[in-house]
Enzyme design. Sequence first.
Site, PDB file in Angstrom:
ATOM      1  CB  CYS A 153       0.568   2.095  -2.385  1.00 33.57           C
ATOM      2  SG  CYS A 153       0.735   1.917  -4.177  1.00 33.57           S
TER       3      CYS A 153
ATOM      4  CE1 TYR B 177      -5.694   3.121 -12.366  1.00 35.79           C
ATOM      5  CE2 TYR B 177      -7.186   4.321 -10.913  1.00 35.79           C
ATOM      6  CZ  TYR B 177      -6.354   4.292 -12.006  1.00 35.79           C
ATOM      7  OH  TYR B 177      -6.164   5.439 -12.745  1.00 35.79           O
TER       8      TYR B 177
ATOM      9  CD  GLN C 232       0.223  -6.050  -9.491  1.00 38.17           C
ATOM     10  OE1 GLN C 232       0.538  -5.153  -8.744  1.00 38.17           O
ATOM     11  NE2 GLN C 232      -0.692  -5.897 -10.441  1.00 38.17           N
TER      12      GLN C 232
ATOM     13  NE  ARG D 134      -8.901  -6.384   1.515  1.00 40.79           N
ATOM     14  CZ  ARG D 134      -7.593  -6.335   1.289  1.00 40.79           C
ATOM     15  NH1 ARG D 134      -7.117  -5.640   0.269  1.00 40.79           N
ATOM     16  NH2 ARG D 134      -6.742  -6.979   2.071  1.00 40.79           N
TER      17      ARG D 134
ATOM     18  CG  ASP E 110      -6.792  -4.149 -12.551  1.00 38.64           C
ATOM     19  OD1 ASP E 110      -6.627  -3.488 -11.507  1.00 38.64           O
ATOM     20  OD2 ASP E 110      -5.847  -4.625 -13.210  1.00 38.64           O
TER      21      ASP E 110
END
Length: 391
Positions: free
Chosen positions: A335, A227, A198, A210, A248
Amino acid sequence: MKKSLSVTLKPGAVRRIAGRYPFGHAGDIASHDAGIAPGEVVDVRDPGGPLVGRGYFNPEGATPLRMLTWDKRDIDLAFYRERVRAALKRREGRITDTDAVRAVYAEADGLPGVVADQFAGVLGVQLRNAGAERHRDLIVRALREETGATSAYERSDTGERRREGLELHSGVLWGDVPERVEFREDDLALHFSPMDAQKTGFFLDQRDNRRLMRSLVRPGENFLDVYSYTGGFSLHAARAGAKSTAIDKDQIALGVLEREARQNGVSVGLRWGDALEQLARLEGEKKVYGAIVLDPPTLAKRKDDVPRAKRIFTEGAERALRMLTPGGHLLISTCAHYIRVDDLLDAARVAAGAAETGAEVVAVTYQPADHPHLLSVPESLYLKSILLRKE
């Protein structure tokens, strides 16, 4: 400098754009010279005639004007090299323990429509608007000369290009681009396929989160990455000794995660399917987790999408809070520019009530330093996260 074509702003737009806001919308434009080609550089003037600055202009674009400079100067190779050099300088000493960095972040680095991520010696580039496309040769040359990348690929296949009336474009820009781009983040070896991944390849903007979640997990406890995409959170947690599970609906991404886990000598459980459905199944299986990440893709590309997005966050957070151990942590991240921190807090508050539990807001985090947030460009702030601790 040859005589430039001009765009004149409406009086109400002058103060905002002269204040270094880089976007001129259709309602901001009073008039423009005839014959301006899409993406051509124009002089931008206030109604009385004085120069406000210079920018790209696309008469047919969703956002016609994109400011480049607030003075009178040539937009040439020297200009682009200077802007790339300044972007790299801004990041010096601020991004550590990795060889992957967002080198250029569009308007926040004074280069509208230009995004470049550098993974060791490989550069991933997007040119998103008609101005960047019109000047692609100059921009690509500036990136090559200033970053020192030995190879580069383009992933200009975004919706922004369609809105600009441009064709989508992907391919090699220079050098020998490997089929698998490899880089490191802390003690993890990571990779992606540049033409299948992506955007420009990897979500560098979650680097700090993270690391944050990795610092909170304990060896042996269960960790859930919802996700996950290629599972950066899962890998960090697994390296810290947690038993990671990733959810996912992208089978290719989960395949990459499986290979990366094996390459790094850790184990990550994989669950393919819709995230909310998988959460419901895990809850039905009486699973318990010490830490959970809820990081969906963009759920609100317009303001009208925000209520639906909040409902998705609420449902996901409710199930996550039910499965968390007391004292466990939940990171909820977005986001989407249009979703505010308050929206995340509202969704979490409703979720906690439905889950019949309390939670402490431990931290609110934003995007890392290689995705700069300029005060004059509210749109440059997009990544927002809240970290909760279950009571």
